[in-house]
Write a protein that holds these residues in place. Structure first.
Motif, PDB file in Angstrom:
ATOM      1  N   HIS A 104       0.843  -1.194   0.000  1.00 52.69           N
ATOM      2  CA  HIS A 104       0.000   0.000   0.000  1.00 52.69           C
ATOM      3  C   HIS A 104       0.882   1.250   0.000  1.00 52.69           C
ATOM      4  O   HIS A 104       0.582   2.241  -0.675  1.00 52.69           O
ATOM      5  CB  HIS A 104      -0.874   0.052   1.252  1.00 52.69           C
ATOM      6  CG  HIS A 104      -1.921  -1.004   1.346  1.00 52.69           C
ATOM      7  ND1 HIS A 104      -3.190  -0.744   1.819  1.00 52.69           N
ATOM      8  CD2 HIS A 104      -1.908  -2.329   1.065  1.00 52.69           C
ATOM      9  CE1 HIS A 104      -3.897  -1.855   1.829  1.00 52.69           C
ATOM     10  NE2 HIS A 104      -3.125  -2.833   1.376  1.00 52.69           N
ATOM     11  N   LEU A 105       1.956   1.212   0.789  1.00 55.89           N
ATOM     12  CA  LEU A 105       2.806   2.390   0.932  1.00 55.89           C
ATOM     13  C   LEU A 105       3.453   2.781  -0.388  1.00 55.89           C
ATOM     14  O   LEU A 105       3.642   3.975  -0.673  1.00 55.89           O
ATOM     15  CB  LEU A 105       3.870   2.132   2.004  1.00 55.89           C
ATOM     16  CG  LEU A 105       3.325   1.823   3.409  1.00 55.89           C
ATOM     17  CD1 LEU A 105       4.465   1.523   4.359  1.00 55.89           C
ATOM     18  CD2 LEU A 105       2.473   2.965   3.931  1.00 55.89           C
ATOM     19  N   TRP A 106       3.758   1.798  -1.212  1.00 58.02           N
ATOM     20  CA  TRP A 106       4.299   2.094  -2.539  1.00 58.02           C
ATOM     21  C   TRP A 106       3.275   2.866  -3.370  1.00 58.02           C
ATOM     22  O   TRP A 106       3.624   3.802  -4.089  1.00 58.02           O
ATOM     23  CB  TRP A 106       4.687   0.798  -3.239  1.00 58.02           C
ATOM     24  CG  TRP A 106       6.067   0.341  -2.887  1.00 58.02           C
ATOM     25  CD1 TRP A 106       6.437  -0.413  -1.803  1.00 58.02           C
ATOM     26  CD2 TRP A 106       7.262   0.627  -3.601  1.00 58.02           C
ATOM     27  NE1 TRP A 106       7.789  -0.608  -1.802  1.00 58.02           N
ATOM     28  CE2 TRP A 106       8.322   0.010  -2.895  1.00 58.02           C
ATOM     29  CE3 TRP A 106       7.553   1.338  -4.767  1.00 58.02           C
ATOM     30  CZ2 TRP A 106       9.647   0.097  -3.336  1.00 58.02           C
ATOM     31  CZ3 TRP A 106       8.864   1.420  -5.199  1.00 58.02           C
ATOM     32  CH2 TRP A 106       9.901   0.806  -4.483  1.00 58.02           C
ATOM     33  N   ILE A 107       2.026   2.452  -3.284  1.00 54.85           N
ATOM     34  CA  ILE A 107       0.975   3.138  -4.043  1.00 54.85           C
ATOM     35  C   ILE A 107       0.796   4.565  -3.540  1.00 54.85           C
ATOM     36  O   ILE A 107       0.703   5.513  -4.329  1.00 54.85           O
ATOM     37  CB  ILE A 107      -0.344   2.355  -3.963  1.00 54.85           C
ATOM     38  CG1 ILE A 107      -0.186   1.000  -4.662  1.00 54.85           C
ATOM     39  CG2 ILE A 107      -1.495   3.151  -4.586  1.00 54.85           C
ATOM     40  CD1 ILE A 107      -1.346   0.046  -4.440  1.00 54.85           C
ATOM     41  N   TYR A 108       0.759   4.736  -2.222  1.00 54.08           N
ATOM     42  CA  TYR A 108       0.597   6.077  -1.672  1.00 54.08           C
ATOM     43  C   TYR A 108       1.743   7.000  -2.104  1.00 54.08           C
ATOM     44  O   TYR A 108       1.519   8.188  -2.369  1.00 54.08           O
ATOM     45  CB  TYR A 108       0.522   6.018  -0.149  1.00 54.08           C
ATOM     46  CG  TYR A 108      -0.792   5.504   0.388  1.00 54.08           C
ATOM     47  CD1 TYR A 108      -1.986   6.163   0.124  1.00 54.08           C
ATOM     48  CD2 TYR A 108      -0.842   4.361   1.186  1.00 54.08           C
ATOM     49  CE1 TYR A 108      -3.192   5.711   0.629  1.00 54.08           C
ATOM     50  CE2 TYR A 108      -2.048   3.892   1.693  1.00 54.08           C
ATOM     51  CZ  TYR A 108      -3.216   4.565   1.415  1.00 54.08           C
ATOM     52  OH  TYR A 108      -4.416   4.099   1.913  1.00 54.08           O
ATOM     53  N   ARG A 109       2.953   6.464  -2.176  1.00 55.78           N
ATOM     54  CA  ARG A 109       4.087   7.297  -2.592  1.00 55.78           C
ATOM     55  C   ARG A 109       3.966   7.717  -4.055  1.00 55.78           C
ATOM     56  O   ARG A 109       4.302   8.848  -4.406  1.00 55.78           O
ATOM     57  CB  ARG A 109       5.399   6.543  -2.376  1.00 55.78           C
ATOM     58  CG  ARG A 109       5.762   6.307  -0.917  1.00 55.78           C
ATOM     59  CD  ARG A 109       7.104   5.624  -0.774  1.00 55.78           C
ATOM     60  NE  ARG A 109       7.280   5.098   0.577  1.00 55.78           N
ATOM     61  CZ  ARG A 109       7.400   3.814   0.867  1.00 55.78           C
ATOM     62  NH1 ARG A 109       7.371   2.902  -0.093  1.00 55.78           N
ATOM     63  NH2 ARG A 109       7.547   3.425   2.118  1.00 55.78           N
ATOM     64  N   ARG A 110       3.493   6.816  -4.898  1.00 55.90           N
ATOM     65  CA  ARG A 110       3.374   7.106  -6.334  1.00 55.90           C
ATOM     66  C   ARG A 110       2.138   7.936  -6.655  1.00 55.90           C
ATOM     67  O   ARG A 110       2.103   8.614  -7.675  1.00 55.90           O
ATOM     68  CB  ARG A 110       3.307   5.800  -7.128  1.00 55.90           C
ATOM     69  CG  ARG A 110       4.611   5.064  -7.222  1.00 55.90           C
ATOM     70  CD  ARG A 110       4.464   3.874  -8.166  1.00 55.90           C
ATOM     71  NE  ARG A 110       5.712   3.129  -8.237  1.00 55.90           N
ATOM     72  CZ  ARG A 110       6.236   2.647  -9.346  1.00 55.90           C
ATOM     73  NH1 ARG A 110       5.633   2.839 -10.496  1.00 55.90           N
ATOM     74  NH2 ARG A 110       7.369   1.971  -9.320  1.00 55.90           N
TER      75      ARG A 110
END
Length: 259
Positions: A104-110
């Motif tokens: 999820h954190l990867w998506i939030y960063r992108r």
């Protein structure tokens, strides 16, 4: 359709939208209550038969609300929602975060536009994900996914490492949802209500697709009409009113969810 007919249709659409914005009931719950309501409504829809699945909500300060690992969606209440930072350290509440939240954190960063992610493994999505085929927009109820549902064709493995997060977030791109082959789905949108709404709709769309395939050839909806329906059904007033409907059903069955 002639230009006059299209203009008349657009005028009617604007009139209906204005009325919905004014008159539809959308609820007054806080974010912790809404997260608990999402979990309970998805449990009722069959999305939480095991520990698999997570819901996260980005907060204005860069932290995230979620549920603790090993708390079933059907058990979540407002008081056992936890808050974590961007390293998955629990800073409020008891228990630990689900390790799979890392992707999820990867998506939030992108995606700075994303404020809520729902990821689950419901039965019909699971079955569809095993066939190696994307979601088909062949019914009005599936049109919220028109040109808005990515497809990851190969399972990258358990989503607990950075490589899986990078793969899934890249495959999602700018779309709201993604079907994950041999895995499940996720919805990543600007609001908790919208991610929950799409989570309910995508499982029902997968169910319809599998039933239709057993009956005969699937006939896709015309792109222009699918786009019109997509835009109408994803209007904030419809999304929020739909969420409120699902939430009221939960509260009638399980009023403890709010406390």
């Amino acid at each position: 359709m002639s230009n006059d007919e299209q203009d008349e249709r657009d005028d009617l659409n604007r009139s209906v939208t204005a009325q919905m914005d004014e008159k539809l009931e959308t609820g007054t719950w806080d974010n912790r209550q809404k997260l608990a309501l999402v979990c309970r409504m998805l449990a009722h829809e069959g999305h939480s038969e095991t520990l698999a699945g997570q819901v996260t909500v980005r907060q204005p300060d860069g932290t995230f609300l979620t549920t603790a690992l090993a708390i079933g969606f059907d058990e979540v209440t407002r008081n056992n929602v936890i808050r974590i930072d961007d390293t998955m350290r629990v800073i409020e509440g008891r228990g630990m975060a689900n390790p799979a939240i890392r992707f999820h954190l990867w998506i939030y960063r992108r995606r700075p536009d994303v404020h809520c992610i729902v990821h689950t493994h419901p039965p019909y999505i699971n079955a569809l994900s095993m066939t190696g085929t994307p979601l088909e927009v062949a019914h009005m109820d599936a049109t919220p996914f028109f040109d808005d549902c990515a497809f990851l064709r190969e399972w990258p493995g358990l989503p607990i490492g950075d490589s899986e997060g990078e793969i899934i977030s890249a495959a999602l791109g700018t779309k709201r949802t993604i079907l994950l082959a041999n895995h499940g789905f996720l919805a990543a949108t600007g609001s908790l209500e919208e991610s929950a709404y799409l989570a309910v709709l995508i499982e029902r769309a997968a169910r319809s697709q599998l039933i239709a395939r057993s009956a005969g050839e699937i006939r896709r909806i015309d792109d222009a009409r699918a786009k019109e329906s997509h835009d109408f059904l994803l209007q904030p007033s419809i999304v929020k009113a739909s969420f409120a409907l699902f939430a009221r059903r939960v509260i009638r069955r399980e009023p403890e969810v709010l406390f």
